[in-house]
Design a protein around this motif. Structure first.
Motif, PDB file in Angstrom:
ATOM      1  N   LEU A  15      -7.545  -5.878   1.162  1.00 45.69           N
ATOM      2  CA  LEU A  15      -6.851  -4.767   0.495  1.00 45.69           C
ATOM      3  C   LEU A  15      -6.884  -4.912  -1.020  1.00 45.69           C
ATOM      4  CD1 LEU A  15      -3.815  -4.437   2.935  1.00 45.69           C
ATOM      5  CD2 LEU A  15      -5.712  -2.824   2.659  1.00 45.69           C
ATOM      6  N   TRP A  47       0.841  -1.198   0.000  1.00 47.36           N
ATOM      7  CA  TRP A  47       0.000   0.000   0.000  1.00 47.36           C
ATOM      8  C   TRP A  47       0.880   1.254   0.000  1.00 47.36           C
ATOM      9  CZ3 TRP A  47      -5.248   0.309  -0.434  1.00 47.36           C
ATOM     10  CH2 TRP A  47      -5.816   1.574  -0.236  1.00 47.36           C
ATOM     11  N   SER A  88       0.489  -2.274  -6.775  1.00 45.16           N
ATOM     12  CA  SER A  88       0.158  -2.727  -5.413  1.00 45.16           C
ATOM     13  C   SER A  88      -0.547  -4.082  -5.441  1.00 45.16           C
ATOM     14  CB  SER A  88      -0.740  -1.693  -4.722  1.00 45.16           C
ATOM     15  OG  SER A  88      -0.072  -0.467  -4.583  1.00 45.16           O
ATOM     16  N   ASP A 111      -2.169   1.224  -8.665  1.00 48.56           N
ATOM     17  CA  ASP A 111      -3.037   0.178  -8.120  1.00 48.56           C
ATOM     18  C   ASP A 111      -2.640  -1.205  -8.633  1.00 48.56           C
ATOM     19  OD1 ASP A 111      -4.324   2.163  -6.835  1.00 48.56           O
ATOM     20  OD2 ASP A 111      -6.237   1.998  -7.922  1.00 48.56           O
TER      21      ASP A 111
END
Length: 579
Positions: free
Chosen positions: A143, A33, A270, A267
């Motif tokens: 997540l 993150w 991650s 994104d």
């Protein structure tokens, strides 16, 4: 033996270790993150100081918590192993002789040493690893869902199939592991069997046969061990295939969505990192499940051994058949008395049949008779190694069923036929039943057992080391040391089971005098096949087929009992039978 209770004693360490693992897992989950935040800051030309600082902080926290988790869980596991071995060892030493005698000693060793280690260490470590792995998986999935739920569904689909296969493999690992532990125990029993009779093996020229038999048992253990290894080896590749497939789908589909602007590059970066981070906990989870399955197999074997019946349980329960029987007044003139005692190792096969006799407080009483008459069984009943099926045994007028074992065995000294010795010094073996004995008591016991002159010839005397089972002493010397050990206990009753079996005629004569001297202080009950040892006994009990058939002195029995007369004629000859 309650393994859950053992684990509960160390739950504080386990909770601490798991907590450290969870903190480390949280620090690990935060890294992708923050890396995404770093990429976003670079792309927007923002300051990267804080993202880099947090990433470094999470790295350090992850490393520190990982090290602490490993140490604390390892310490808890070792403590659980210690408690399990201590308790199991105590239960084995306090087990009932008939149940212990049915077990294979090599298998006992394997369960006590190897299985306890596998059961406790694996369970502690696997439990902690499963908790942290599940936390990592759940946190990672949450997540990843926040980043892109469509890619998450594709990931779960690929990994789900691999997980089902891994669970099936884990179940097979447990079955194979249980069989492997049984085979290892069988090999240990076989090895102990031949090593315990090594001289017989050599004298019988059976080395080759026994080597082949050991190789056969080792081969069975090898095959089952390979089976465990094979199933275990498939776990990681199965999960790797699922991971690689999901990675290919995520990268190809994610790049396509980034190219169309449907997904930010940060994104995707991650998400891919989370996917990589999921691989390790997912693999560790299923490896832990596999280890736990092996641990369950070991736990099963440990608990089976820990369930061996205990003498204390019998002592606490008492003898139900005698709870309502009113105790007669103590017979002060008898050291030991049997009142219609019957016993059998198997149903409908009695060894003793309503045996009754009594011993005076002092004097030498001998038991003679053909093999299988029940003589040694009589001794084991007095020591409460066995319990009679019916009848009463009394020590100094008290029913031994109502005595505590420690009190009973402090009153009765027992010298076994094979005079077992332990590795250690002669002094340690001599004072085994009375560690606080002073020098005067030691000297007296050695003199009575005719060992004082022999020990005087040894350079280290009482501090001479003995090997396994008393290696370094002759059979007669071991017998005399066992007798001295019992005399040092100063019991009220001494049981001598064939103590002259390994002695020469001179030593037998000396020991016979020692027996008579000891009989002046307490009751001595001796089993003897060599009648020369007990011709001067105050009384001789003749047993046959589990019954007392005659009682008297040597001369009286020569004249009145056919069985005793036959035994005497066989050993002395017709002319010398009345020695």
């Amino acid at each position: 033996m309650n393994l859950r209770e053992i684990v509960r004693r160390h739950q504080a360490l386990l909770i601490l270790g798991i907590g450290m693992g969870l903190v480390g897992a949280a620090a690990t989950l935060a890294q992708p993150w923050m890396l995404g935040q770093l990429i976003e800051a670079v792309s927007l030309d923002k300051s990267v100081v804080w993202p880099i600082t947090f990433i470094a902080l999470f790295f350090i926290t992850d490393a520190a918590m990982s090290a602490g988790h490993t140490y604390v869980i390892g310490r808890a596991g070792e403590s659980i192993v210690f408690d399990a071995r201590r308790i199991l060892g105590g239960r084995l030493l306090r087990s009932r002789i008939p149940h212990f005698a049915r077990l294979e000693h090599g298998d006992i060793f394997s369960r006590t040493v190897s299985d306890t280690s596998i059961a406790c260490l694996v369970i502690a470590q696997a439990l902690a690893q499963m908790v942290t792995s599940v936390f990592m998986l759940v946190g990672g999935i949450i997540l990843m869902a926040m980043l892109d739920w469509l890619l998450l569904l594709a990931t779960i689909g690929c990994l789900g199939l691999a997980s089902v296969v891994a669970l099936l493999l884990a179940r097979q690992v447990r079955v194979a592991a249980l069989k492997n532990r049984e085979n290892v125990g069988a090999f240990g029993s076989g090895l102990q069997r031949v090593l315990g009779a090594l001289t017989t093996v050599k004298a019988s020229r059976a080395e080759e046969r026994e080597t082949e038999e050991l190789a056969r048992l080792a081969q069975k253990a090898r095959r089952s061990g390979i089976r465990v290894t094979g199933f275990s080896a498939l776990l990681t590749p199965t999960m790797n295939v699922g991971t690689q497939l999901s990675l290919a789908v995520v990268i190809s589909w994610g790049m396509a969505r980034v190219a169309t602007g449907d997904m930010p590059p940060a994104d995707l970066t991650s998400f891919v990192m989370y996917l990589f981070y999921l691989v390790s906990p997912l693999v560790m989870l299923f490896m832990s499940i596999g280890q736990a399955q092996q641990g369950r197999a070991a736990v099963q074997r440990v608990l089976e051994l820990g369930a061996i019946p205990q003498e204390e349980e019998e002592e606490r329960a008492g003898n139900p058949a005698k709870r309502d029987v009113r105790e007669p007044a103590a017979t002060s003139g008898s050291a030991v008395s049997f009142e219609r005692v019957s016993f059998g190792y198997h149903e409908d096969v009695p060894v003793l049949r309503e045996v009754s006799f009594s011993l005076p407080r002092k004097g030498l009483t001998a038991i003679v008779g053909p093999s299988g008459a029940g003589k040694t069984t009589t001794f084991q009943l007095i020591e409460r190694f066995l319990s009679p099926d019916s009848g009463t045994i009394r020590i100094a007028g008290r029913d031994i069923a109502g005595l505590r074992l420690g009190e009973l065995r402090s009153q009765v000294g027992y010298v076994e036929q094979d005079a077992p010795m332990m590795r250690g010094t002669i002094r340690e073996n001599l004072t085994y039943a009375n560690p606080s004995a002073d020098a005067a008591d030691v000297a007296r016991a050695l003199r009575l057992a005719s060992l004082d002159s022999f020990l005087g010839e040894l350079p280290q005397g009482l501090d001479t080391d003995l090997g396994e089972r008393g290696a370094g002493l002759s059979g007669g010397q071991r017998q005399r040391l066992a007798i001295a050990r019992t005399l040092l206990q100063r019991p009220d009753v001494i049981l001598l089971d064939e103590v002259t079996a390994h002695l020469d005629s001179d030593t037998e004569a000396a020991l016979r005098d020692a027996m008579l001297e000891a009989a002046g202080e307490c009751a001595v009950l001796a089993i003897a096949h060599r009648l020369s040892t007990i011709v001067r006994a105050d009384r001789i009990i003749v047993m046959e087929e589990g019954r007392v058939r005659a009682t008297g002195t040597h001369r009286e029995l020569i004249e009145s009992d056919e069985v005793y007369r036959r035994l005497a004629h066989q050993q002395f000859g017709a002319e010398d039978a009345l020695i």
